[in-house]
Design an enzyme around this catalytic site. Structure first.
Site, PDB file in Angstrom:
ATOM      1  N   LYS A  89     -63.890 -78.246  10.892  1.00  0.00           N
ATOM      2  CA  LYS A  89     -63.594 -76.969  10.235  1.00  0.00           C
ATOM      3  C   LYS A  89     -64.472 -75.819  10.723  1.00  0.00           C
ATOM      4  CE  LYS A  89     -61.251 -78.379   6.058  1.00  0.00           C
ATOM      5  NZ  LYS A  89     -61.317 -79.858   6.014  1.00  0.00           N
ATOM      6  N   GLU A 111     -60.870 -69.794   0.148  1.00  0.00           N
ATOM      7  CA  GLU A 111     -60.458 -70.733  -0.890  1.00  0.00           C
ATOM      8  C   GLU A 111     -60.975 -72.106  -0.489  1.00  0.00           C
ATOM      9  OE1 GLU A 111     -58.634 -70.144   1.763  1.00  0.00           O
ATOM     10  OE2 GLU A 111     -58.233 -72.216   2.349  1.00  0.00           O
ATOM     11  N   SER A 377     -61.784 -86.505  12.806  1.00  0.00           N
ATOM     12  CA  SER A 377     -61.967 -85.114  12.367  1.00  0.00           C
ATOM     13  C   SER A 377     -63.249 -84.880  11.587  1.00  0.00           C
ATOM     14  CB  SER A 377     -60.763 -84.668  11.542  1.00  0.00           C
ATOM     15  OG  SER A 377     -60.510 -85.562  10.474  1.00  0.00           O
TER      16      SER A 377
HETATM   17  C1  LIG Z   1     -60.153 -80.613   5.764  1.00  0.00           C
HETATM   18  C2  LIG Z   1     -60.126 -81.844   6.558  1.00  0.00           C
HETATM   19  C3  LIG Z   1     -58.928 -82.355   7.110  1.00  0.00           C
HETATM   20  C4  LIG Z   1     -57.592 -81.748   6.844  1.00  0.00           C
HETATM   21  O1  LIG Z   1     -57.420 -80.441   7.302  1.00  0.00           O
HETATM   22  P1  LIG Z   1     -56.546 -80.077   8.569  1.00  0.00           P
HETATM   23  O2  LIG Z   1     -56.444 -78.605   8.523  1.00  0.00           O
HETATM   24  O3  LIG Z   1     -55.215 -80.751   8.414  1.00  0.00           O
HETATM   25  O4  LIG Z   1     -57.256 -80.570   9.772  1.00  0.00           O
HETATM   26  C5  LIG Z   1     -58.991 -83.487   7.912  1.00  0.00           C
HETATM   27  N1  LIG Z   1     -60.171 -84.104   8.147  1.00  0.00           N
HETATM   28  C6  LIG Z   1     -61.334 -83.661   7.641  1.00  0.00           C
HETATM   29  C7  LIG Z   1     -62.591 -84.402   7.958  1.00  0.00           C
HETATM   30  C8  LIG Z   1     -61.359 -82.516   6.826  1.00  0.00           C
HETATM   31  O5  LIG Z   1     -62.531 -82.087   6.322  1.00  0.00           O
END
Ligand SMILES: *Cc1c(COP(=O)(O)O)cnc(C)c1O
Length: 393
Positions: A89, A111, A377
């Protein structure tokens, strides 16, 4: 077929800017300026410098040997979990704060649901010394105390959303209301590839560093830039959009999207938008949306707070409808087990969101010579309580 946004802000039939008239000046200012600002040499230099020295990029592309042996295919992990603040993020919030500064904005709003985007926003506001207000549902504030504390420590003001279900959607409505009332000095940092045009495209471009790095890293390791598959979980779709971006128009690269099926796609407790969604408008964007027959938004559910969004970004709706993307749904149980398996095989505790992407290895059979790149992610530190409860650790 194109998977880039067109001049009107659409991906196929999805996207656009469905906004109240009072928001028009803010969104229009952004639309007119975002591409030229992102193209300025000093913007690029500052963005890349911060990604390198502050976020810790490039994030490694890691060959997961034991996981690969187990599934008899070649699995690489793109390690967004190693970024500062623990997930992808921050790539987006760094980009947007630099953009906001060049637009002359003095105040940032955001948000947040689980608090991850709120923390990433509060972090870059601390870095730049800019006022930060994060809207968060009252229920989420109670559920996510550590992230609330982090945001406060970083100097952000966390304002509770007290209306509706007092969760993410209500926090988003409050943030939009704030933006309408403060059109001149405030920038709204949206946390995923969602919202009115140009947000989905802007967020995707900031996250596209992920696939840009995969290309040269894979070239170094395997002698070719294109994997056979790229895999990512989808909440709103920002880590996925970044992971796919430079492969969207490379037909030999399979695009795999993983949604949260919660307690089962048809259980009534799910966030499998590509299966359950119908065309609708949410937060300024026409996309696939889980809704009742009379158009009321259905409350989404997933064990992972980052995936329980009732829509998907417009790029992903287009990937689903056109067939360019292959969509899978993964239940809470399968995601939790995939997360534990990754931990045991590779010594990496993934965020529960990311664990969903790994569960695809049990649903789809890959060939031994296939190169499969999975977006890891985020890291699982924030989810330890969930893992502990689930596995009775
Ligand atoms: C917020 C988050 C997501 C989901 O958000 P996307 O915008 O779909 O990428 C996925 N993985 C992690 C670790 C997150 O913090």
């Amino acid at each position: 077929m194109s998977f880039n946004v067109n001049e009107k802000g659409y991906y196929g039939e999805f996207g656009g800017a469905y906004i109240p008239e009072m928001l028009y000046p803010n969104v229009e200012e952004l639309r007119q300026k975002y591409l030229s600002i992102m193209d300025e040499p000093d913007f690029k230099a500052e963005f890349n410098q911060l990604l390198k020295d502050y976020v810790g990029r490039p994030s490694p592309l890691y060959f997961a040997k034991r996981l690969s042996e187990k599934y008899n295919t070649k699995v690489y992990l793109k390690r967004e979990d190693l970024n500062h603040t623990g997930a992808h993020k921050v790539n987006n919030t760094i980009g947007q704060i630099l953009l906001a500064k060049r637009l002359g904005k003095k105040r940032i709003i955001a948000e947040t649901g689980a608090g991850q985007h709120g923390v990433a926003t509060a972090t870059v506001c601390a870095l730049m010394g800019i006022e930060c207000i994060v809207y968060m549902g009252e229920i989420d504030i109670a559920r996510q105390a550590p992230n609330v504390a982090r945001m406060k420590m970083l100097g952000a003001e966390v304002r509770p959303a007290l209306s509706g279900s007092r969760t993410l959607k209500d926090a988003t409505n409050e943030a939009i209301r704030d933006w309408i009332n403060n059109p001149v000095d405030t920038h709204y940092i949206i946390g995923s590839a969602i919202g009115p045009h140009p947000y989905p495209d802007m967020v995707t471009r900031f996250q596209s560093i992920i696939s840009e790095e995969i290309k040269w890293q894979l070239k170094e390791k395997e002698g070719r830039e294109n994997p056979d598959y790229v895999v990512a979980c989808i909440g709103g779709g920002s880590n996925a959009a970044g992971t796919y971006y430079h492969f969207l128009h490379e037909p030999e690269v399979g695009i795999i999207a993983v949604e949260a099926a919660g307690k089962g796609v048809d259980s009534g407790h799910s966030a499998a938008t590509s299966k359950l969604g119908k065309v609708g408008v949410i937060h300024g964007c026409k996309t696939l949306l889980m809704q009742t027959p009379d158009g009321q938004i259905t409350e989404p559910y997933s064990i992972s707070a980052g995936l329980d969004y009732p829509g998907v970004g417009p790029l992903h709706a287009h990937l689903a409808q056109s067939g360019r993307g292959e969509f899978f749904s993964v239940t809470d149980d399968d995601a939790m087990n995939a997360g534990l398996q990754l931990t045991k095989l590779e010594g990496i505790i993934p965020a529960i969101e990311s664990a969903h992407a790994f569960a695809v290895l049990d649903q789809k059979k890959f060939k031994p010579e296939d190169i499969v790149v999975i977006s890891l992610s985020g890291r699982g530190d924030k989810d330890l309580d969930n893992y502990i409860d689930y596995f009775k650790l």
